[in-house]
Design a protein around this motif. Structure first.
Motif, PDB file in Angstrom:
ATOM      1  N   MET A   1       0.843  -1.170   0.000  1.00 51.61           N
ATOM      2  CA  MET A   1       0.000   0.000   0.000  1.00 51.61           C
ATOM      3  C   MET A   1       0.891   1.238   0.000  1.00 51.61           C
ATOM      4  O   MET A   1       1.858   1.309   0.757  1.00 51.61           O
ATOM      5  CB  MET A   1      -0.892   0.013   1.240  1.00 51.61           C
ATOM      6  N   ILE A   2       0.553   2.184  -0.844  1.00 53.90           N
ATOM      7  CA  ILE A   2       1.307   3.431  -0.937  1.00 53.90           C
ATOM      8  C   ILE A   2       0.363   4.605  -0.678  1.00 53.90           C
ATOM      9  O   ILE A   2      -0.667   4.740  -1.334  1.00 53.90           O
ATOM     10  CB  ILE A   2       1.955   3.594  -2.331  1.00 53.90           C
ATOM     11  N   ASN A   3       0.730   5.443   0.290  1.00 55.06           N
ATOM     12  CA  ASN A   3       0.009   6.677   0.538  1.00 55.06           C
ATOM     13  C   ASN A   3       0.802   7.791  -0.122  1.00 55.06           C
ATOM     14  O   ASN A   3       1.914   8.106   0.298  1.00 55.06           O
ATOM     15  CB  ASN A   3      -0.145   6.925   2.042  1.00 55.06           C
ATOM     16  N   THR A  39       3.802   2.211   2.715  1.00 58.02           N
ATOM     17  CA  THR A  39       4.793   3.252   2.424  1.00 58.02           C
ATOM     18  C   THR A  39       4.062   4.584   2.269  1.00 58.02           C
ATOM     19  O   THR A  39       2.977   4.635   1.679  1.00 58.02           O
ATOM     20  CB  THR A  39       5.547   2.934   1.115  1.00 58.02           C
ATOM     21  N   TRP A  40       4.668   5.638   2.790  1.00 52.32           N
ATOM     22  CA  TRP A  40       4.202   7.002   2.585  1.00 52.32           C
ATOM     23  C   TRP A  40       5.279   7.687   1.759  1.00 52.32           C
ATOM     24  O   TRP A  40       6.429   7.817   2.211  1.00 52.32           O
ATOM     25  CB  TRP A  40       4.023   7.721   3.928  1.00 52.32           C
ATOM     26  N   ASP A  46      13.284   3.372   1.620  1.00 52.67           N
ATOM     27  CA  ASP A  46      14.501   2.770   1.095  1.00 52.67           C
ATOM     28  C   ASP A  46      14.209   2.163  -0.277  1.00 52.67           C
ATOM     29  O   ASP A  46      13.247   1.403  -0.433  1.00 52.67           O
ATOM     30  CB  ASP A  46      14.979   1.680   2.070  1.00 52.67           C
ATOM     31  N   VAL A  47      15.032   2.489  -1.267  1.00 47.53           N
ATOM     32  CA  VAL A  47      14.803   2.058  -2.645  1.00 47.53           C
ATOM     33  C   VAL A  47      14.718   0.539  -2.754  1.00 47.53           C
ATOM     34  O   VAL A  47      13.764   0.001  -3.320  1.00 47.53           O
ATOM     35  CB  VAL A  47      15.896   2.622  -3.588  1.00 47.53           C
ATOM     36  N   GLU A  48      15.693  -0.169  -2.224  1.00 40.13           N
ATOM     37  CA  GLU A  48      15.712  -1.631  -2.365  1.00 40.13           C
ATOM     38  C   GLU A  48      14.521  -2.277  -1.660  1.00 40.13           C
ATOM     39  O   GLU A  48      13.920  -3.232  -2.171  1.00 40.13           O
ATOM     40  CB  GLU A  48      17.029  -2.209  -1.843  1.00 40.13           C
ATOM     41  N   THR A  49      14.155  -1.750  -0.499  1.00 36.46           N
ATOM     42  CA  THR A  49      12.973  -2.256   0.206  1.00 36.46           C
ATOM     43  C   THR A  49      11.726  -2.084  -0.647  1.00 36.46           C
ATOM     44  O   THR A  49      10.885  -2.989  -0.745  1.00 36.46           O
ATOM     45  CB  THR A  49      12.798  -1.539   1.563  1.00 36.46           C
ATOM     46  N   GLU A  50      11.610  -0.929  -1.292  1.00 35.67           N
ATOM     47  CA  GLU A  50      10.424  -0.665  -2.118  1.00 35.67           C
ATOM     48  C   GLU A  50      10.389  -1.561  -3.355  1.00 35.67           C
ATOM     49  O   GLU A  50       9.332  -2.047  -3.736  1.00 35.67           O
ATOM     50  CB  GLU A  50      10.353   0.807  -2.497  1.00 35.67           C
ATOM     51  N   VAL A  51      11.526  -1.796  -3.978  1.00 31.97           N
ATOM     52  CA  VAL A  51      11.573  -2.730  -5.104  1.00 31.97           C
ATOM     53  C   VAL A  51      11.113  -4.105  -4.626  1.00 31.97           C
ATOM     54  O   VAL A  51      10.264  -4.756  -5.253  1.00 31.97           O
ATOM     55  CB  VAL A  51      12.985  -2.803  -5.731  1.00 31.97           C
ATOM     56  N   TYR A  59      -1.133  -7.406  -4.626  1.00 36.91           N
ATOM     57  CA  TYR A  59      -1.911  -6.222  -4.957  1.00 36.91           C
ATOM     58  C   TYR A  59      -1.138  -4.989  -4.512  1.00 36.91           C
ATOM     59  O   TYR A  59      -0.577  -4.963  -3.420  1.00 36.91           O
ATOM     60  CB  TYR A  59      -3.254  -6.212  -4.220  1.00 36.91           C
ATOM     61  N   LEU A  60      -1.131  -3.971  -5.355  1.00 32.60           N
ATOM     62  CA  LEU A  60      -0.544  -2.679  -5.013  1.00 32.60           C
ATOM     63  C   LEU A  60      -1.672  -1.657  -5.010  1.00 32.60           C
ATOM     64  O   LEU A  60      -2.352  -1.481  -6.024  1.00 32.60           O
ATOM     65  CB  LEU A  60       0.529  -2.277  -6.027  1.00 32.60           C
ATOM     66  N   ILE A  61      -1.881  -1.020  -3.880  1.00 34.01           N
ATOM     67  CA  ILE A  61      -2.918   0.004  -3.756  1.00 34.01           C
ATOM     68  C   ILE A  61      -2.215   1.351  -3.639  1.00 34.01           C
ATOM     69  O   ILE A  61      -1.354   1.534  -2.765  1.00 34.01           O
ATOM     70  CB  ILE A  61      -3.790  -0.224  -2.502  1.00 34.01           C
ATOM     71  N   VAL A  62      -2.555   2.284  -4.507  1.00 37.85           N
ATOM     72  CA  VAL A  62      -2.019   3.638  -4.438  1.00 37.85           C
ATOM     73  C   VAL A  62      -3.157   4.558  -4.016  1.00 37.85           C
ATOM     74  O   VAL A  62      -4.136   4.733  -4.746  1.00 37.85           O
ATOM     75  CB  VAL A  62      -1.437   4.101  -5.795  1.00 37.85           C
ATOM     76  N   GLN A  63      -3.028   5.112  -2.809  1.00 39.03           N
ATOM     77  CA  GLN A  63      -4.003   6.053  -2.268  1.00 39.03           C
ATOM     78  C   GLN A  63      -3.455   7.455  -2.444  1.00 39.03           C
ATOM     79  O   GLN A  63      -2.349   7.739  -1.991  1.00 39.03           O
ATOM     80  CB  GLN A  63      -4.250   5.774  -0.782  1.00 39.03           C
TER      81      GLN A  63
END
Length: 192
Positions: A1-3, A39-40, A46-51, A59-63
């Protein structure tokens, strides 16, 4: 999930609505046994964590709020820094083209096949700004038409688009409780 809320807008857009939607989604997923990572984009990440989060997720949710007809700048920065060089060979495996047919198959080598994404967006614009072809600004174009370039980014990664959720008129004429209920239904309908 990305805020993707960007707090630099201060009192005009303090982020309470998008954080509430973020929390509703998290609660819905946890109650159904999903494991989540959050993630906000306006905070440190961290780039590697996000990759790795992208490789991990189903599922990727972008809020996100919609600022000037797009995502806030901190989410665009996130996309640029995660999906470009660090993402190559993981999130995307090449352009899909060949020297034999350089005009064909561009964007067909995404690395996230089988994964799905959904945008959940908040607008000051009323829904009629999108559904009425006589309205000046959008001329009957949809929210997904407006966000087509961002959908292309995820298609480039080979992700499958889930129906976009959007809340409208959130500042001038809000209907928050009904929209929250509609959001819960949307999640339950489209994410198994």
């Amino acid at each position: 999930m990305i805020n993707a809320h960007e707090p630099e807008f201060g009192s005009y857009s303090p982020g309470k609505l998008n954080q509430s939607l973020f929390e509703i989604a998290a609660s819905q997923f946890l109650s159904r046994g999903f494991e989540i990572k959050q993630t906000w984009t306006a905070r440190a990440w961290d780039v590697e964590t996000e990759v790795n989060n992208h490789l991990w997720c189903d599922y990727l949710i972008v809020q996100s709020p919609v600022n000037w007809m797009s995502f806030p700048w901190s989410f665009k920065k996130y996309i640029d820094q995660i999906y470009t060089t660090p993402g190559h060979g993981k999130l995307w495996l090449g352009t899909g083209r060949s020297r034999q047919a350089p005009e064909k198959n561009y964007g067909t080598k995404g690395g996230l096949t089988g994964k799905k994404y959904m945008f959940s967006l908040t607008f000051d614009a009323p829904l009629g700004a999108f559904t009425d072809p006589n309205e000046y600004l959008m001329q009957g174009r949809s929210v997904d038409d407006l966000f087509f370039p961002m959908h292309v980014n995820y298609r480039y990664l080979a992700m499958t688009q889930l129906p976009t959720f959007s809340m409208h008129d959130v500042i001038v004429n809000p209907n928050i409780d009904a929209d929250f209920a509609r959001f819960k239904d949307h999640i339950n309908q489209h994410i198994d």
